[in-house]
Design a protein around this motif. Structure first.
Motif, PDB file in Angstrom:
ATOM      1  N   UNK A 120       0.797  -1.155   0.079  1.00 36.31           N
ATOM      2  CA  UNK A 120       0.022  -0.034   0.151  1.00 36.31           C
ATOM      3  C   UNK A 120       0.970   1.108   0.000  1.00 36.31           C
ATOM      4  N   UNK A 121       0.364   2.215  -0.640  1.00 33.44           N
ATOM      5  CA  UNK A 121       1.000   3.722  -0.338  1.00 33.44           C
ATOM      6  C   UNK A 121       1.367   4.033   1.129  1.00 33.44           C
TER       7      UNK A 121
ATOM      8  N   UNK B  97      -4.699   8.006  -1.298  1.00 35.20           N
ATOM      9  CA  UNK B  97      -4.238   7.303  -2.559  1.00 35.20           C
ATOM     10  C   UNK B  97      -4.771   5.754  -2.427  1.00 35.20           C
ATOM     11  N   UNK B  98      -4.653   5.205  -1.209  1.00 35.43           N
ATOM     12  CA  UNK B  98      -5.112   3.744  -1.125  1.00 35.43           C
ATOM     13  C   UNK B  98      -6.499   3.435  -1.277  1.00 35.43           C
ATOM     14  N   UNK B  99      -7.329   4.639  -0.873  1.00 34.80           N
ATOM     15  CA  UNK B  99      -8.782   4.705  -0.754  1.00 34.80           C
ATOM     16  C   UNK B  99      -9.286   5.113  -1.976  1.00 34.80           C
TER      17      UNK B  99
ATOM     18  N   UNK C 144       1.807   6.268  -9.150  1.00 34.29           N
ATOM     19  CA  UNK C 144       0.761   6.002  -8.014  1.00 34.29           C
ATOM     20  C   UNK C 144       1.145   5.734  -6.576  1.00 34.29           C
ATOM     21  N   UNK C 145       1.143   6.669  -5.561  1.00 32.44           N
ATOM     22  CA  UNK C 145       1.635   6.215  -4.365  1.00 32.44           C
ATOM     23  C   UNK C 145       3.219   6.206  -4.207  1.00 32.44           C
ATOM     24  N   UNK C 146       3.982   6.742  -5.057  1.00 32.58           N
ATOM     25  CA  UNK C 146       5.527   6.725  -4.738  1.00 32.58           C
ATOM     26  C   UNK C 146       5.810   8.113  -4.295  1.00 32.58           C
ATOM     27  N   UNK C 147       6.551   8.041  -3.132  1.00 28.32           N
ATOM     28  CA  UNK C 147       7.182   9.515  -2.625  1.00 28.32           C
ATOM     29  C   UNK C 147       8.426   9.766  -3.356  1.00 28.32           C
TER      30      UNK C 147
ATOM     31  N   UNK D 160       3.582  11.299  -4.663  1.00 29.63           N
ATOM     32  CA  UNK D 160       3.377  12.112  -3.525  1.00 29.63           C
ATOM     33  C   UNK D 160       4.611  12.788  -3.231  1.00 29.63           C
ATOM     34  N   UNK D 161       4.435  14.214  -3.206  1.00 29.54           N
ATOM     35  CA  UNK D 161       5.550  15.084  -3.224  1.00 29.54           C
ATOM     36  C   UNK D 161       5.945  15.378  -1.631  1.00 29.54           C
TER      37      UNK D 161
END
Length: 465
Positions: free
Chosen positions: A21-22, A59-61, A69-72, A114-115
């Motif tokens: 998950x993110x 993001x997960x929801x 998607x979801x990568x810091x 995700x910044x």
């Protein structure tokens, strides 16, 4: 799965498949930053943990937003990011918090990244050593007493230390290449125009700097390159945006590679650099490439004089709005500003004539060779407390940036160039090579790099932290 060392490609695949998950990835990322960032000072202006965790949970929801998607990701601090202090490493902009994203940040955000904050830079990105009056210096993860390079030094150090899996950077004079070499990761300077710059001010004249990706593998480079590439209708130059992903190792047997070494002595080198780069070239021979040492194809001093004219002209255009605050700029910024303001139009024209002549000669060379190779730096990572080297192997440097002259033949022409790790010297410090080709050969260079990476896997030799 070791989340701090897994490739971005595999992390994103795991999120897409529901194996990760993110939220889990964000928690691990924040824990890693807390553990090691104090040693290297690579990530700055980090957002609040509760905000980042909430964004990851959303993001997960929600639906999948894009390929990241979801990568810091922490964004280079020369880029404006909405809601995050964007200082350019200058005390003038210490408290500046933009209300909107620059184009590259907007593209990464739209792709689902995700910044989380910023990566550290030299003041205004000048000089291949990351230090500034706002955040201080970024240290090399392989030796905290040494420089991480620059200007994408924070990005490269964050990758090497496992704080991020992907990073953006920019490159005028080696800023994606020198830090990649010194941190044992990959950097890619794309063909000029593939990744559009911010559409502000003049968009016609200046063709030296470009944005690009950094990562721990060529495959991951391609992933981010596709996200940030593509035309911007507000800009006049033609753009190449053919996707390069998925990057797969090529079958390079028979490719001809030209080794330029130290340009027949024009580029002074510290001991051990050339021999290590030649060891890396042996890998290409093992892959079936024909590697030949070639004579300098153009006068190095003519390239240099063209470069410092066009660079000072370009840098001064960016710094000229700050002329009333000139005393607040570091010495190298003042030097560039003074030189740029003193240039005549004909001086710029003559510099571009030299650039054109070098471009024609390079075009002819690429009819004989598929790719050319140079070292990625002329010195090993130096003392982090020094602003820049004053000499190399007894040769005095006459400017603050002459010690990075080896990257200029590529930068002056806007050629695509892969900075690849070449291994470690006797002191345990990393070094790298530049592999470059004609404009538009981005996909070929990445695939060639992937074949090299499959044999070497240098980024898996991780810093002890």
């Amino acid at each position: 799965m070791d989340l701090i060392r897994t490739s971005a490609t595999d992390l994103l695949s795991a999120i897409s498949a529901g194996r990760l998950t993110a939220t889990e990835l964000m928690r691990t990322t924040l824990d890693r930053i807390e553990k090691v960032n104090g040693e290297v000072n690579a990530i700055v202006a980090l957002r609040q943990a509760d905000e980042l965790m909430a964004e990851a949970e959303a993001m997960d929801a929600g639906p999948r937003q894009g390929p990241l998607h979801g990568l810091p990701i922490a964004v280079k601090d020369l880029v404006n990011v909405a809601g995050i202090a964007s200082t350019q490493g200058s005390s003038i902009f210490r408290d500046f918090v933009p209300k909107s994203d620059d184009l590259i940040a907007a593209r990464m955000r739209a792709a689902g990244a995700i910044l989380v904050g910023k990566t550290n830079v030299p003041e205004f990105g000048l000089g291949s050593h990351t230090f500034n009056p706002v955040y201080g210096a970024t240290c090399n993860p392989y030796d905290g007493s040494r420089s991480s390079g620059g200007s994408s030094g924070g990005a490269a150090a964050a990758l090497a230390a496992g704080m991020t899996a992907l990073a953006d950077g920019s490159d005028m004079m080696g800023s994606l290449r020198n830090p990649a070499a010194w941190n044992n990761v990959y950097g890619f300077r794309p063909s000029w125009g593939r990744v559009p710059s911010e559409p502000v001010g003049d968009t016609f004249l200046h063709q030296l700097s470009t944005l690009g990706p950094m990562a721990r593998s060529p495959e991951d480079l391609g992933l981010l390159l596709d996200v940030i590439s593509g035309p911007d209708p507000r800009q006049p130059h033609p753009h190449v945006s053919t996707p390069v992903s998925p990057v797969r190792p090529s079958e390079p047997k028979g490719l001809r590679i030209g080794w330029l070494g130290d340009w027949d002595g024009a580029f002074p080198m510290e001991p051990g650099i050339l021999s290590l780069c030649e060891d890396a070239l042996a890998v290409f021979r093992e892959l079936g490439c024909q590697v030949e040492h070639i004579a300098p194809p153009f006068d190095a001093e003519r390239i240099w004089e063209s470069w410092i004219t066009l660079r000072s002209w370009s840098v001064a255009t960016g710094l000229s709005p700050l002329i009333e605050k000139k005393a607040m700029l570091k010495d190298s910024a003042q030097w560039e500003l003074d030189r740029g303001l003193a240039l005549s139009a004909m001086a710029v024209h003559h510099a571009s004539v030299t650039r054109s002549a070098w471009f024609r000669r390079a075009a002819a060379l690429f009819e004989e060779y598929d790719a050319l190779v140079l070292p990625a730096a002329q010195v090993w990572p130096f003392d982090v407390s020094l602003p820049y080297p004053n000499e190399i192997a007894g040769s005095a440097m006459d400017t603050y940036h002459r010690w990075m002259q080896v990257v200029v033949p590529v930068s002056l022409l806007g050629l695509p160039c892969l900075a690849a790790p070449a291994g470690f010297g006797g002191g345990g410090l990393p070094m790298g090579i530049q592999i470059f080709g004609p404009r538009g050969s981005d996909a070929m260079l990445l695939s060639l790099g992937a074949a090299y990476h499959a044999r070497t896997k240098w980024p898996q030799r991780r810093p002890a932290m």
